[in-house]
Design a protein around this motif. Structure first.
Motif, PDB file in Angstrom:
ATOM      1  N   UNK A  15       9.243  -8.085  -8.429  1.00  0.00           N
ATOM      2  CA  UNK A  15       9.131  -9.513  -8.154  1.00  0.00           C
ATOM      3  C   UNK A  15       7.885  -9.941  -7.417  1.00  0.00           C
ATOM      4  N   UNK A  16       7.017  -9.009  -7.083  1.00  0.00           N
ATOM      5  CA  UNK A  16       5.774  -9.325  -6.375  1.00  0.00           C
ATOM      6  C   UNK A  16       4.570  -9.006  -7.250  1.00  0.00           C
ATOM      7  N   UNK A  17       3.481  -9.743  -7.064  1.00  0.00           N
ATOM      8  CA  UNK A  17       2.263  -9.409  -7.805  1.00  0.00           C
ATOM      9  C   UNK A  17       1.770  -8.007  -7.417  1.00  0.00           C
ATOM     10  N   UNK A  18       1.347  -7.269  -8.421  1.00  0.00           N
ATOM     11  CA  UNK A  18       0.790  -5.936  -8.205  1.00  0.00           C
ATOM     12  C   UNK A  18      -0.456  -5.808  -9.068  1.00  0.00           C
ATOM     13  N   UNK A  19      -1.353  -4.956  -8.634  1.00  0.00           N
ATOM     14  CA  UNK A  19      -2.612  -4.761  -9.340  1.00  0.00           C
ATOM     15  C   UNK A  19      -2.717  -3.295  -9.697  1.00  0.00           C
ATOM     16  N   UNK A  47      -2.372  -1.675  -5.611  1.00  0.00           N
ATOM     17  CA  UNK A  47      -2.101  -2.642  -4.541  1.00  0.00           C
ATOM     18  C   UNK A  47      -0.980  -3.581  -4.966  1.00  0.00           C
ATOM     19  N   UNK A  48      -0.201  -4.002  -3.985  1.00  0.00           N
ATOM     20  CA  UNK A  48       0.817  -5.031  -4.190  1.00  0.00           C
ATOM     21  C   UNK A  48       0.616  -6.084  -3.111  1.00  0.00           C
ATOM     22  N   UNK A  49       1.138  -7.278  -3.341  1.00  0.00           N
ATOM     23  CA  UNK A  49       0.998  -8.342  -2.345  1.00  0.00           C
ATOM     24  C   UNK A  49       2.349  -9.006  -2.114  1.00  0.00           C
ATOM     25  N   UNK A  50       2.622  -9.317  -0.853  1.00  0.00           N
ATOM     26  CA  UNK A  50       3.805 -10.071  -0.463  1.00  0.00           C
ATOM     27  C   UNK A  50       3.279 -11.402   0.079  1.00  0.00           C
ATOM     28  N   UNK A  51       3.192 -12.369  -0.810  1.00  0.00           N
ATOM     29  CA  UNK A  51       2.533 -13.637  -0.480  1.00  0.00           C
ATOM     30  C   UNK A  51       3.163 -14.347   0.711  1.00  0.00           C
ATOM     31  N   UNK A  52       4.484 -14.383   0.801  1.00  0.00           N
ATOM     32  CA  UNK A  52       5.147 -15.099   1.891  1.00  0.00           C
ATOM     33  C   UNK A  52       4.823 -14.489   3.256  1.00  0.00           C
ATOM     34  N   UNK A  99      -0.070  -4.214   0.265  1.00  0.00           N
ATOM     35  CA  UNK A  99       0.065  -2.770   0.426  1.00  0.00           C
ATOM     36  C   UNK A  99      -0.912  -2.079  -0.502  1.00  0.00           C
ATOM     37  N   UNK A 100      -1.566  -1.053   0.034  1.00  0.00           N
ATOM     38  CA  UNK A 100      -2.523  -0.269  -0.738  1.00  0.00           C
ATOM     39  C   UNK A 100      -2.015   1.146  -0.926  1.00  0.00           C
ATOM     40  N   UNK A 101      -2.262   1.702  -2.094  1.00  0.00           N
ATOM     41  CA  UNK A 101      -1.936   3.090  -2.383  1.00  0.00           C
ATOM     42  C   UNK A 101      -3.118   3.984  -2.034  1.00  0.00           C
ATOM     43  N   UNK A 102      -3.201   4.403  -0.773  1.00  0.00           N
ATOM     44  CA  UNK A 102      -4.255   5.295  -0.314  1.00  0.00           C
ATOM     45  C   UNK A 102      -3.752   6.734  -0.283  1.00  0.00           C
ATOM     46  N   UNK A 103      -4.657   7.659  -0.120  1.00  0.00           N
ATOM     47  CA  UNK A 103      -4.275   9.017   0.276  1.00  0.00           C
ATOM     48  C   UNK A 103      -4.013   8.959   1.781  1.00  0.00           C
ATOM     49  N   UNK A 104      -3.304   9.937   2.338  1.00  0.00           N
ATOM     50  CA  UNK A 104      -3.113   9.936   3.795  1.00  0.00           C
ATOM     51  C   UNK A 104      -4.436   9.959   4.570  1.00  0.00           C
ATOM     52  N   UNK A 105      -5.456  10.609   4.030  1.00  0.00           N
ATOM     53  CA  UNK A 105      -6.753  10.664   4.708  1.00  0.00           C
ATOM     54  C   UNK A 105      -7.429   9.292   4.733  1.00  0.00           C
ATOM     55  N   UNK A 106      -7.382   8.587   3.609  1.00  0.00           N
ATOM     56  CA  UNK A 106      -7.981   7.244   3.546  1.00  0.00           C
ATOM     57  C   UNK A 106      -7.178   6.291   4.428  1.00  0.00           C
ATOM     58  N   UNK A 107      -5.858   6.439   4.412  1.00  0.00           N
ATOM     59  CA  UNK A 107      -5.008   5.631   5.285  1.00  0.00           C
ATOM     60  C   UNK A 107      -5.424   5.810   6.752  1.00  0.00           C
ATOM     61  N   UNK A 108      -5.612   7.051   7.174  1.00  0.00           N
ATOM     62  CA  UNK A 108      -5.991   7.329   8.560  1.00  0.00           C
ATOM     63  C   UNK A 108      -7.327   6.667   8.904  1.00  0.00           C
ATOM     64  N   UNK A 109      -8.260   6.686   7.967  1.00  0.00           N
ATOM     65  CA  UNK A 109      -9.567   6.083   8.207  1.00  0.00           C
ATOM     66  C   UNK A 109      -9.455   4.573   8.402  1.00  0.00           C
ATOM     67  N   UNK A 110      -8.720   3.882   7.528  1.00  0.00           N
ATOM     68  CA  UNK A 110      -8.599   2.427   7.653  1.00  0.00           C
ATOM     69  C   UNK A 110      -7.798   2.042   8.890  1.00  0.00           C
ATOM     70  N   UNK A 111      -6.707   2.738   9.143  1.00  0.00           N
ATOM     71  CA  UNK A 111      -5.897   2.426  10.326  1.00  0.00           C
ATOM     72  C   UNK A 111      -6.679   2.712  11.610  1.00  0.00           C
ATOM     73  N   UNK A 112      -7.498   3.764  11.597  1.00  0.00           N
ATOM     74  CA  UNK A 112      -8.306   4.091  12.760  1.00  0.00           C
ATOM     75  C   UNK A 112      -9.438   3.109  12.986  1.00  0.00           C
ATOM     76  N   UNK A 113      -9.978   2.572  11.913  1.00  0.00           N
ATOM     77  CA  UNK A 113     -11.099   1.651  12.020  1.00  0.00           C
ATOM     78  C   UNK A 113     -10.661   0.230  12.383  1.00  0.00           C
ATOM     79  N   UNK A 114      -9.484  -0.186  11.907  1.00  0.00           N
ATOM     80  CA  UNK A 114      -9.000  -1.550  12.160  1.00  0.00           C
ATOM     81  C   UNK A 114      -7.476  -1.530  12.301  1.00  0.00           C
TER      82      UNK A 114
END
Length: 113
Positions: free
Chosen positions: A21-25, A33-38, A43-58
Motif C-alpha cells: 500500500x505504499x509507494x516503492x522504488x 526504497x519505500x516511502x511512508x508519506x503520512x 526506508x532504504x535497502x542498504x547493506x549493514x555497512x552502508x547503514x552504519x555509515x549513514x547512521x554515523x554521519x547523520x
C-alpha cells in the motif's frame, strides 16, 4: 515527498510500484526504497555497512528499521530532517545495491567510478 520521488526515479531503470500500500522504488532486481508519506519517512535497502555509515554521519535523520529488517541493513530516514545532498547519496547507494550487475557496471563507467 516529490523531491524524494524525483531522485528515486532519476536513477537508471528505476520505477515506482506499490508495496503493501505504499509507494516503492525498484530496479528490475529488487526494491531499493519505500516511502511512508503520512509519516514523512522513507526506508532504504542498504547493506549493514552502508547503514552504519549513514547512521554515523547523520544520526538525527537516519536510523535502523526496528527488528530483523534493520539488522539486514534496512534504514529509515526522516525526509523533513535530511539534507538534500545526503538524501541523493542515500538513494544512489540503495539503488546501486539493488541494481543488476550489468547496470551497476554501466553506472560506474558513466560516472567515472
Amino acid at each position: 515527498m516529490e523531491t524524494f520521488r524525483e531522485v528515486c526515479l532519476s536513477m537508471p531503470e528505476a520505477y515506482e510500484v506499490l508495496h503493501w500500500g505504499n509507494p516503492a522504488f525498484r530496479t528490475k532486481k529488487r526494491i531499493f526504497a519505500t516511502v511512508q508519506e503520512a509519516a514523512h519517512t522513507a526506508n532504504f535497502g542498504f547493506t549493514p555497512e552502508v547503514q552504519a555509515a549513514f547512521c554515523g554521519q547523520d544520526g538525527d535523520s537516519f536510523f535502523p528499521v526496528k527488528g530483523g529488517w534493520g539488522l539486514q541493513g534496512w534504514t529509515t530516514v526522516h525526509l523533513k530532517k535530511v539534507k538534500k545532498s545526503m538524501l541523493i547519496s542515500a538513494v544512489q547507494s540503495a539503488w546501486y545495491g539493488a541494481a543488476p550487475d550489468k547496470l551497476q557496471e554501466q553506472y560506474r563507467m558513466q560516472n567515472g567510478l
